[in-house]
Enzyme design. Structure first.
Site, mmCIF file in Angstrom:
data_model
loop_
_atom_site.group_PDB
_atom_site.id
_atom_site.type_symbol
_atom_site.label_atom_id
_atom_site.label_comp_id
_atom_site.label_asym_id
_atom_site.label_seq_id
_atom_site.Cartn_x
_atom_site.Cartn_y
_atom_site.Cartn_z
ATOM 1 C CG HIS A 405 -41.410 30.938 -15.186
ATOM 2 N ND1 HIS A 405 -40.398 30.020 -15.276
ATOM 3 C CD2 HIS A 405 -42.040 30.688 -14.023
ATOM 4 C CE1 HIS A 405 -40.422 29.237 -14.201
ATOM 5 N NE2 HIS A 405 -41.402 29.615 -13.422
ATOM 6 C CD GLU A 407 -37.904 28.382 -9.820
ATOM 7 O OE1 GLU A 407 -39.027 27.935 -10.051
ATOM 8 O OE2 GLU A 407 -37.461 28.556 -8.664
ATOM 9 C CG HIS A 475 -45.789 27.960 -8.808
ATOM 10 N ND1 HIS A 475 -46.017 26.685 -9.243
ATOM 11 C CD2 HIS A 475 -46.820 28.697 -9.266
ATOM 12 C CE1 HIS A 475 -47.126 26.646 -9.956
ATOM 13 N NE2 HIS A 475 -47.635 27.860 -9.999
ATOM 14 C CD GLU A 476 -42.127 26.235 -6.244
ATOM 15 O OE1 GLU A 476 -41.768 27.321 -6.713
ATOM 16 O OE2 GLU A 476 -42.626 25.328 -6.933
ATOM 17 C CD GLU A 494 -46.654 24.749 -6.857
ATOM 18 O OE1 GLU A 494 -46.639 23.790 -7.617
ATOM 19 O OE2 GLU A 494 -45.608 25.256 -6.399
ATOM 20 C CD GLU A 500 -45.564 21.480 -9.943
ATOM 21 O OE1 GLU A 500 -45.846 22.379 -10.740
ATOM 22 O OE2 GLU A 500 -44.705 21.586 -9.064
HETATM 23 C C1 NOJ Z 1 -41.976 24.309 -9.725
HETATM 24 C C2 NOJ Z 1 -43.265 24.905 -10.166
HETATM 25 O O1 NOJ Z 1 -44.316 24.479 -9.348
HETATM 26 C C3 NOJ Z 1 -43.488 24.531 -11.612
HETATM 27 O O2 NOJ Z 1 -44.758 24.979 -12.031
HETATM 28 C C4 NOJ Z 1 -42.377 25.095 -12.448
HETATM 29 O O3 NOJ Z 1 -42.542 24.635 -13.751
HETATM 30 C C5 NOJ Z 1 -41.013 24.645 -11.938
HETATM 31 N N1 NOJ Z 1 -40.901 24.857 -10.534
HETATM 32 C C6 NOJ Z 1 -39.886 25.388 -12.620
HETATM 33 O O4 NOJ Z 1 -39.909 26.734 -12.247
HETATM 34 CA CA CA Z 2 -44.103 23.608 -7.007
#
Ligand code: NOJ
Ligand code: CA
Length: 704
Positions: A405, A407, A475-476, A494, A500
């Site tokens: 992961h 982020e 994601h995003e 995503e 979520e």
């Molecule tokens: C938003 C993401 O959509 C989610 O899946 C993730 O857990 C959080 N950000 C933290 O990165």
């Molecule tokens: Ca998200």
């Protein structure tokens, strides 16, 4: 005067170029001002009334008129190709192409070509700026492409936000589009920028009063900003609205250059929109030649427990919680610790789930949200309680992959600096895929998630991942445009409002998953994270629940296609429903064939898919807030062959609000002559696995 007008009109009609395939017809001409215009028909119905084309350039504003036609060519293609993974294993690419060559009448006589492709289920067109002496490097100020619709269609829209697609859908007429309330009422995700109240995101799904299903989007978004649509509420004309950069420009381009394709899918059947391969066909073939390392998979994750507040991503309560030696003081709730990760690995190994996502393993989470800082995370430094070497050994011994992961908190520059080291780290510890994230305002500051700089960034990341044999789930990011064909390691995105939101906000409406396949998923797979079994009582916030029945959560594995599907709930929540979990164990993530059995955006859809390389079929059916009964034929099965259908249905007294976890599972013998009677609760669904019968199944009842 009258004479002149007449001559122009005649010249114009003489100059009209037409191309068609089956019911779809395209017409192109130059209007009296030398402006390129096009229209699209489906049979005798207007899909797009005469609409303008062209650009405004920073240096020389008008690049939309004073053109003359210097030539045109047609071509036709009918070929088949095989995706690395997908909803079907063989794709037909059949179109008629029209290329028009335009030259501006005034000096310096700049050139632009427009390439149209007409398919049986819609059209695509792109602009080409050929090599020319007087147009080399240039700045695009605006794209002027119009989509003039023939009526006040019903539309399924989210706001045209430069930074996020994480909205619930509004169903309204074009004349009622106004995104202000949606934007104002939305959950904070550190960034929402939607300056035009009348702008909507694509893919935009519409239905006309005379029964046409129309979807507008784009394909092959590379080197250009994303296209949103500005709606004129009185004329029903949509105009391209490119996402700007930090100083208000739209794109920096060097000729020769081809824009992304503008796409219009159209049919009188909603199911055809879902089965359309138009967007994939308009993307380039795979740039990756050796693809054996690319593998679709199901996964579980150290994830929902943080979403619901049971655990944390961060290791210490805050950045200043430090001991005498300056070390972070653990808060005792950090989920990504070695023991807990092993629990998930064991669960995956015991249930044939290929991978475990682990979020919160790396330093930086104490201050990750909403700071707009450039450096937030290290992508190679685990927290002290996450033993990366041991977990790499342990997962390998169990035949389970760990999903990395990364982020970024929106800091794309910092991520790019770390990319090589991050991916070498993955290679060293045996990670074969990564989930990235862009929560927050973008760095470079002032850029947007959907602007040209970030569009280039996502492609650089996908390419870099491919160089390291890493698969990717973003994601995003910007919403997808079919680039998964070109970069098949870019498995999912995503770029939409996932499951979520049931954890950290009010959630999604019961019709959400009946709209998603017609909107967000038109561009490519979504990491929606289905499979929540504990529908109520997972949150400390009163009244929070998933707006779905448990059976519907199962159906989503079929109706929301992705080569990467999470079983998102906690192992302990699955433990009490292992009979229902069997469907998740069995369901495939890669397919030879897909049949859209019935569909209506916002209301329902039922899909059957044949698992790749097997004779197993999986069916999913979902409804909106209404209950639903329907009959679907299993005529797609091999004739004369007996199958066992395991039917995972809503219980008779189930409904998403009062009794969402009530389901029933029954097994029957079925064959190609069987008619299945689907019965879905309010906000419900039904999932069915259909596998060839064996001798052991002889005693089962025949389905009636
Ligand atoms: C938003 C993401 O959509 C989610 O899946 C993730 O857990 C959080 N950000 C933290 O990165
Ligand atoms: Ca998200």
């Amino acid at each position: 005067m009258a004479m002149a007008a007449l001559c122009t009109a005649r010249a114009q009609s003489n100059n009209t170029l037409k191309t068609s395939l089956d019911k779809v017809r395209l017409e192109f001409t130059l209007d009296p001002n030398g402006q390129p215009v096009y229209s699209v028909y489906y049979g005798d119905k207007y899909v797009i009334k005469q609409s303008a084309m062209g650009f405004k350039l920073a240096a020389d504003a008008a690049f939309d008129k004073d053109f003359r036609l210097t030539g045109s060519e047609t071509a036709s293609v009918d070929e088949n190709w095989k995706p690395v993974w997908g909803e079907v294993s063989d794709i037909r690419n059949h179109y008629s192409q029209l290329t028009v060559h335009l030259k501006q009448k005034n000096a310096p006589g700049r050139l632009m070509n427009i390439i149209f492709r007409v398919f049986a289920d819609g059209i695509g067109f792109r602009y080409e700026f050929p090599v020319q002496p007087d147009l080399k490097n240039f700045v695009v100020s605006d794209e002027l492409t119009e989509f003039a619709l023939a009526g006040d269609h019903k539309t399924f829209w989210i706001p045209g936000d430069y930074d996020t697609n994480e909205y619930t859908y509004t169903t309204s007429k074009i004349s009622e589009i106004d995104n202000r309330q949606m934007v104002a009422a939305s959950t904070s995700i550190a960034v929402r920028v939607a300056p035009d109240p009348y702008a909507v995101q694509t893919p935009l799904m519409m239905k006309s009063a005379d029964g046409l299903y129309i979807n507008i989007h784009e394909a092959a978004l590379v080197g250009f900003p994303a296209m949103q649509l500005h709606a004129d509420r009185s004329t029903f004309k949509l105009t391209a609205s490119l996402v700007p950069d930090a100083v208000g420009n739209k794109a920096y381009v060097r000729a020769p250059f081809k824009t992304p394709w503008r796409t219009i899918i159209v049919s009188d059947k909603a199911a055809d929109v879902l089965s359309s391969k138009l967007i994939l066909n308009l993307n380039d073939p795979s740039k990756i030649t050796e693809t054996s390392w690319i593998k679709p998979t199901k996964f579980v994750g150290v994830w929902w427990e943080m979403q619901t507040g049971k655990g944390t991503w961060n290791y210490a309560d805050n950045m200043d919680a430090r001991d005498a030696n300056g070390q972070l003081i653990p808060n005792g709730k950090h989920s990504a610790n070695t023991t807990n990760v092993k629990k998930y690995i064991d669960f995956a190994a015991a249930n044939g789930i290929g991978a475990v996502l682990v979020e919160g393993w790396n330093v930086g989470w104490e201050e990750w949200f909403g700071t707009w800082k450039e450096h937030v995370f290290s992508f190679v430094t685990p927290y002290p309680d996450f033993d990366v070497a041991e977990l790499s050994r342990y997962s390998a011994s169990k035949g389970v992959k760990i999903i990395m992961h990364n982020e970024t908190s929106g800091s794309a520059t910092d991520y790019e600096r770390q990319l090589d080291t991050a991916y070498r780290f993955m290679n060293k510890y045996g990670y074969t895929s990564v989930k990235t994230g862009y929560v927050g305002k973008i760095v470079p500051r002032g850029e947007h998630h959907d602007g040209q700089w970030m569009i280039d960034h996502y492609v650089r990341v996908a390419q870099k991942a491919a160089d390291h044999h890493v698969m990717i789930d973003m994601h995003e990011p910007v919403r997808p445009t079919g680039l998964q064909r070109t970069y098949p390691n870019w498995l999912a995105n995503e770029a939409g409002r996932g499951n979520e939101y049931h954890a950290f906000a009010e959630g999604n409406n019961p019709d959400h998953e009946t709209i998603m396949p017609f909107t967000r998923l038109i561009g490519g797979p979504m990491d929606y994270t289905p499979g929540i079994f504990k529908i109520k009582g997972y949150s400390t916030v009163r009244g929070r629940q998933v707006h779905s029945t448990l059976a519907k959560q199962l159906a989503l594995y079929v109706t929301l296609y992705s080569p990467l599907q999470m079983a998102a709930d906690l192992p302990e929540n699955y433990a009490s429903h292992m009979d229902a979990f069997q469907f998740i164990k069995d369901v495939a993530v890669d397919w030879d064939d897909t049949k859209i059995l019935e569909a209506e955006p916002g209301d329902y859809l039922t899909i059957a898919r044949k698992a790749k390389g097997t004779d197993n079929w999986f069916m999913g059916s979902v409804t909106n807030g209404n209950s639903r009964a329907s009959n679907v034929s299993l005529g797609f099965l091999d004739k004369g062959k007996k199958y066992v259908a395991a039917i995972y249905a809503d219980a008779d007294n189930a409904d998403w609000k009062e009794n969402p976890e009530a389901y029933q599972i029954n097994k029957y013998l079925v064959d190609a002559g069987t008619m299945i009677h689907l019965k879905l609760a309010k906000g419900g669904g039904e999932a069915i696995s259909i596998m060839p019968a064996t001798d052991a199944d002889k005693g089962l009842k025949k389905y009636k």
